[in-house]
Every structure is written in structure tokens, then in C-alpha cells.
Design a protein around this motif. Structure first.
Motif, short mmCIF file in Angstrom:
data_model
loop_
_atom_site.label_atom_id
_atom_site.label_comp_id
_atom_site.label_asym_id
_atom_site.label_seq_id
_atom_site.Cartn_x
_atom_site.Cartn_y
_atom_site.Cartn_z
N MET A 153 -6.32 5.44 -3.91
CA MET A 153 -6.36 5.30 -2.46
C MET A 153 -7.38 6.23 -1.81
O MET A 153 -7.37 6.40 -0.60
N ASP A 154 -8.26 6.82 -2.61
CA ASP A 154 -9.30 7.65 -2.03
C ASP A 154 -10.28 6.77 -1.26
O ASP A 154 -10.62 5.68 -1.70
N HIS A 155 -10.67 7.22 -0.09
CA HIS A 155 -11.60 6.44 0.75
C HIS A 155 -13.01 6.93 0.51
O HIS A 155 -13.29 8.12 0.62
N ARG A 156 -13.90 6.00 0.20
CA ARG A 156 -15.31 6.33 0.00
C ARG A 156 -16.14 5.42 0.89
O ARG A 156 -16.09 4.19 0.75
N GLU A 157 -16.87 6.00 1.79
CA GLU A 157 -17.70 5.23 2.74
C GLU A 157 -18.73 4.35 2.04
O GLU A 157 -19.13 3.32 2.57
N ASP A 158 -19.16 4.78 0.84
CA ASP A 158 -20.23 4.06 0.15
C ASP A 158 -19.70 3.02 -0.85
O ASP A 158 -20.45 2.49 -1.65
N ARG A 159 -18.40 2.71 -0.78
CA ARG A 159 -17.81 1.77 -1.75
C ARG A 159 -17.39 0.48 -1.06
O ARG A 159 -16.75 0.47 -0.02
N LEU A 160 -17.75 -0.63 -1.69
CA LEU A 160 -17.30 -1.95 -1.26
C LEU A 160 -16.30 -2.44 -2.29
O LEU A 160 -16.56 -2.41 -3.49
N ASN A 161 -15.14 -2.85 -1.83
CA ASN A 161 -14.08 -3.36 -2.71
C ASN A 161 -14.05 -4.88 -2.63
O ASN A 161 -14.08 -5.45 -1.53
N LEU A 162 -13.98 -5.51 -3.79
CA LEU A 162 -13.91 -6.96 -3.86
C LEU A 162 -12.65 -7.35 -4.63
O LEU A 162 -12.49 -6.97 -5.79
N ALA A 163 -11.77 -8.09 -4.00
CA ALA A 163 -10.61 -8.65 -4.69
C ALA A 163 -11.05 -10.02 -5.20
O ALA A 163 -11.43 -10.89 -4.41
N VAL A 164 -11.03 -10.18 -6.52
CA VAL A 164 -11.57 -11.39 -7.15
C VAL A 164 -10.50 -12.11 -7.95
O VAL A 164 -9.79 -11.50 -8.75
N ARG A 165 -10.40 -13.41 -7.71
CA ARG A 165 -9.48 -14.27 -8.49
C ARG A 165 -10.28 -15.47 -8.97
O ARG A 165 -10.99 -16.10 -8.18
N ASP A 166 -10.17 -15.76 -10.25
CA ASP A 166 -10.87 -16.91 -10.85
C ASP A 166 -12.37 -16.89 -10.55
O ASP A 166 -12.99 -17.92 -10.27
N GLY A 167 -12.96 -15.68 -10.54
CA GLY A 167 -14.40 -15.55 -10.38
C GLY A 167 -14.91 -15.62 -8.95
O GLY A 167 -16.12 -15.57 -8.71
N ARG A 168 -14.02 -15.72 -7.96
CA ARG A 168 -14.41 -15.81 -6.55
C ARG A 168 -13.79 -14.69 -5.74
O ARG A 168 -12.64 -14.30 -5.97
N VAL A 169 -14.54 -14.19 -4.78
CA VAL A 169 -14.05 -13.11 -3.91
C VAL A 169 -13.03 -13.69 -2.92
O VAL A 169 -13.33 -14.63 -2.20
N GLU A 170 -11.84 -13.12 -2.93
CA GLU A 170 -10.79 -13.52 -1.99
C GLU A 170 -10.69 -12.60 -0.79
O GLU A 170 -10.27 -13.00 0.28
N ARG A 171 -11.04 -11.33 -1.01
CA ARG A 171 -10.93 -10.32 0.05
C ARG A 171 -12.00 -9.28 -0.19
O ARG A 171 -12.35 -8.98 -1.33
N CYS A 172 -12.48 -8.66 0.89
CA CYS A 172 -13.51 -7.65 0.78
C CYS A 172 -13.27 -6.60 1.86
O CYS A 172 -12.94 -6.92 3.00
N TRP A 173 -13.40 -5.29 1.47
CA TRP A 173 -13.25 -4.22 2.45
C TRP A 173 -14.01 -2.99 2.00
O TRP A 173 -14.29 -2.80 0.83
N GLN A 174 -14.33 -2.16 2.96
CA GLN A 174 -15.04 -0.92 2.70
C GLN A 174 -14.05 0.19 2.38
O GLN A 174 -12.96 0.23 2.92
N GLY A 175 -14.47 1.10 1.53
CA GLY A 175 -13.67 2.29 1.28
C GLY A 175 -13.27 2.38 -0.12
O GLY A 175 -12.90 3.17 -0.80
#
Length: 59
Positions: A37-59
Motif C-alpha cells: 500500500m505504499d504510494h509512489r507518484e511515479d508508479r502506474l498500476n494496471l489491473a489486468v485480466r485475460d491480457g486486458r487492462v480492467e482498471r488503472c490508477w496512479q500510486g
């Protein structure tokens, strides 16, 4: 590119675009996966299911 514009892209395409746009770290996770749960301004998080991005957020 707005973070939500990554939703629906193939994982490899989203990672490539993120790197081109200056994201220093791209973290790929399965939806609902445990993560730190550490927040990093320079990180993009991608939640991926079956090879496709379902959700995206910074931190």
C-alpha cells in the motif's frame, strides 16, 4: 493520456504507452490481488485480466 484511457488496452500496449509517457514504474496486478500500500507518484498500476487492462490508477 488520462489513466482511464488505458482501460481496455492489451497489457503489452498499455505498458508500452506508459513507458513512452514517462511512467518510471508500471505494476501489473490481477484484479483483487494483494499488493503493498505504499504510494509512489511515479508508479502506474494496471489491473489486468485475460491480457486486458480492467482498471488503472496512479500510486
Amino acid at each position: 493520456m488520462d489513466e482511464q484511457e488505458y482501460v481496455g488496452l492489451a497489457q503489452q500496449e498499455a505498458e508500452r504507452l506508459a513507458a513512452e509517457r514517462g511512467w518510471r514504474t508500471v505494476r501489473v496486478l490481477a484484479p483483487g490481488a494483494m499488493m503493498t500500500m505504499d504510494h509512489r507518484e511515479d508508479r502506474l498500476n494496471l489491473a489486468v485480466r485475460d491480457g486486458r487492462v480492467e482498471r488503472c490508477w496512479q500510486g
